[in-house]
Design an enzyme around this catalytic site. Sequence first.
Site, PDB file in Angstrom:
ATOM      1  N   LEU A   1       9.618 -21.137  -4.148  1.00  0.00           N
ATOM      2  CA  LEU A   1       8.640 -20.179  -3.621  1.00  0.00           C
ATOM      3  C   LEU A   1       7.314 -20.301  -4.359  1.00  0.00           C
ATOM      4  O   LEU A   1       7.288 -20.370  -5.583  1.00  0.00           O
ATOM      5  CB  LEU A   1       9.181 -18.752  -3.798  1.00  0.00           C
ATOM      6  CG  LEU A   1       8.194 -17.617  -3.487  1.00  0.00           C
ATOM      7  CD1 LEU A   1       7.915 -17.539  -1.987  1.00  0.00           C
ATOM      8  CD2 LEU A   1       8.727 -16.273  -3.990  1.00  0.00           C
TER       9      LEU A   1
ATOM     10  N   HIS B   1       2.421   3.387  -9.081  1.00  0.00           N
ATOM     11  CA  HIS B   1       2.167   1.971  -9.399  1.00  0.00           C
ATOM     12  C   HIS B   1       3.339   1.382 -10.180  1.00  0.00           C
ATOM     13  O   HIS B   1       3.729   0.240  -9.964  1.00  0.00           O
ATOM     14  CB  HIS B   1       0.859   1.828 -10.180  1.00  0.00           C
ATOM     15  CG  HIS B   1      -0.351   2.245  -9.380  1.00  0.00           C
ATOM     16  ND1 HIS B   1      -0.604   1.758  -8.118  1.00  0.00           N
ATOM     17  CD2 HIS B   1      -1.345   3.133  -9.644  1.00  0.00           C
ATOM     18  CE1 HIS B   1      -1.714   2.311  -7.654  1.00  0.00           C
ATOM     19  NE2 HIS B   1      -2.185   3.159  -8.555  1.00  0.00           N
TER      20      HIS B   1
ATOM     21  N   ASP C   1       0.827  -1.218   0.000  1.00  0.00           N
ATOM     22  CA  ASP C   1       0.000   0.000   0.000  1.00  0.00           C
ATOM     23  C   ASP C   1       0.860   1.266   0.000  1.00  0.00           C
ATOM     24  O   ASP C   1       1.956   1.286   0.570  1.00  0.00           O
ATOM     25  CB  ASP C   1      -0.921  -0.018   1.237  1.00  0.00           C
ATOM     26  CG  ASP C   1      -2.065   0.971   1.091  1.00  0.00           C
ATOM     27  OD1 ASP C   1      -2.368   1.394  -0.050  1.00  0.00           O
ATOM     28  OD2 ASP C   1      -2.668   1.329   2.124  1.00  0.00           O
TER      29      ASP C   1
HETATM   30  C1  IPE Z   1      -5.603  -2.570  -0.208  1.00  0.00           C
HETATM   31  O1  IPE Z   1      -5.213  -1.253  -0.349  1.00  0.00           O
HETATM   32  C2  IPE Z   1      -5.570  -3.274  -1.532  1.00  0.00           C
HETATM   33  C3  IPE Z   1      -4.258  -3.465  -2.128  1.00  0.00           C
HETATM   34  C4  IPE Z   1      -3.103  -3.152  -1.595  1.00  0.00           C
HETATM   35  C5  IPE Z   1      -4.275  -4.087  -3.428  1.00  0.00           C
HETATM   36  P1  IPE Z   1      -6.283  -0.073  -0.531  1.00  0.00           P
HETATM   37  O2  IPE Z   1      -5.485   1.166  -0.697  1.00  0.00           O
HETATM   38  O3  IPE Z   1      -7.249  -0.403  -1.597  1.00  0.00           O
HETATM   39  O4  IPE Z   1      -7.041  -0.081   0.872  1.00  0.00           O
HETATM   40  P2  IPE Z   1      -7.814   1.079   1.642  1.00  0.00           P
HETATM   41  O5  IPE Z   1      -8.788   1.658   0.675  1.00  0.00           O
HETATM   42  O6  IPE Z   1      -6.791   2.073   2.090  1.00  0.00           O
HETATM   43  O7  IPE Z   1      -8.439   0.398   2.814  1.00  0.00           O
HETATM   44  C1  IPE Z   2      -1.557   0.253  -3.422  1.00  0.00           C
HETATM   45  O1  IPE Z   2      -1.312   1.617  -3.453  1.00  0.00           O
HETATM   46  C2  IPE Z   2      -1.859  -0.317  -4.783  1.00  0.00           C
HETATM   47  C3  IPE Z   2      -3.262  -0.725  -4.987  1.00  0.00           C
HETATM   48  C4  IPE Z   2      -4.227  -0.635  -4.119  1.00  0.00           C
HETATM   49  C5  IPE Z   2      -3.587  -1.318  -6.278  1.00  0.00           C
HETATM   50  P1  IPE Z   2      -2.498   2.668  -3.487  1.00  0.00           P
HETATM   51  O2  IPE Z   2      -2.873   2.940  -4.897  1.00  0.00           O
HETATM   52  O3  IPE Z   2      -3.613   2.234  -2.604  1.00  0.00           O
HETATM   53  O4  IPE Z   2      -1.789   3.957  -2.887  1.00  0.00           O
HETATM   54  P2  IPE Z   2      -2.391   4.944  -1.807  1.00  0.00           P
HETATM   55  O5  IPE Z   2      -2.812   4.109  -0.642  1.00  0.00           O
HETATM   56  O6  IPE Z   2      -3.556   5.626  -2.457  1.00  0.00           O
HETATM   57  O7  IPE Z   2      -1.272   5.859  -1.485  1.00  0.00           O
HETATM   58 MG    MG Z   3      -4.029   2.477  -0.629  1.00  0.00          MG
END
Ligand code: IPE
Ligand code: IPE
Ligand code: MG
Length: 248
Positions: A138, A44, A27
């Site tokens: 793995l 990303h 995240d």
């Molecule tokens: C969880 O992260 C999903 C992934 C890392 C793929 P999100 O960014 O979607 O979660 P919330 O919205 O902060 O809970």
């Molecule tokens: C995690 O990073 C990737 C996915 C959920 C696909 P985010 O896109 O949620 O990044 P933040 O949390 O908005 O910074």
């Molecule tokens: Mg996120």
Amino acid sequence: MDSALAKSTPLEFTPDQLPVHIGVIMDGNGRWAQARGKHRTEGHRAGVEALRRLITCAVEFDIKYLTIFSFSSENWQRPADEVNTILGLMKKFVASDVGTFVQNNVRVRILGSRVGLNNSVLKMIDDAEQRTQHCTGLQLNVAFNYGARSEMLDAAKSIAAKVASGEIQLDDIDENLFSQSLYTTGLPDPDVIFRTSGEQRLSNFLLWQAAYSEFVFSEEYWPDFDRASFLRLLDAYTGRKRRFGCVG
Ligand code: IPE
Ligand code: IPE
Ligand code: MG
């Protein structure tokens, strides 16, 4: 060398101390990019590099199962261009890295619902699973289009159908049968769940399987994850006392 690294060199971890199964909620890609004045999609992109570093570490440390949260069932609600970027990066990642997986004996398995996925994504999933199915090192589980609540509902429905058809009896339903009816069938529960970006929640990841997992959170955004982060994760995990409801 930072203090966490100095404290725990790889040699200090004995194999029996290490987690068998690590779950990772990657995240903070968007915030990483925004903090640099870049578009979220750049986060990303950088996140894919961090994922490569994670897989390299898991191979190096002989971790048996690594489950990464790559796209949740709720992530479809993001703007279409962001969703398309993430899907495109994932397809590119699998296409370019599947050869490296085979070289490193990494088996890929995708966890999640296939309902509603378009053909090119389904083909990508099938190719990755098929081309690595003989690998015995793995096991990399990619939670994609994954949501734990629908996973449990799907399990409940498949069990109910078996009861209705007489294949099993009501009393045959136990924790083991339920576990074996989830997308994660055959996998041991995660020993540790790691989440970056400072958020301390599961966001619908492995709700059933995480009943006795250790949780490790870090403040760094996912694109900053590196080998030192992995060592800090192992260090945190090996310092925990797991009791599973028993006395110490
Ligand atoms: C969880 O992260 C999903 C992934 C890392 C793929 P999100 O960014 O979607 O979660 P919330 O919205 O902060 O809970
Ligand atoms: C995690 O990073 C990737 C996915 C959920 C696909 P985010 O896109 O949620 O990044 P933040 O949390 O908005 O910074
Ligand atoms: Mg996120």
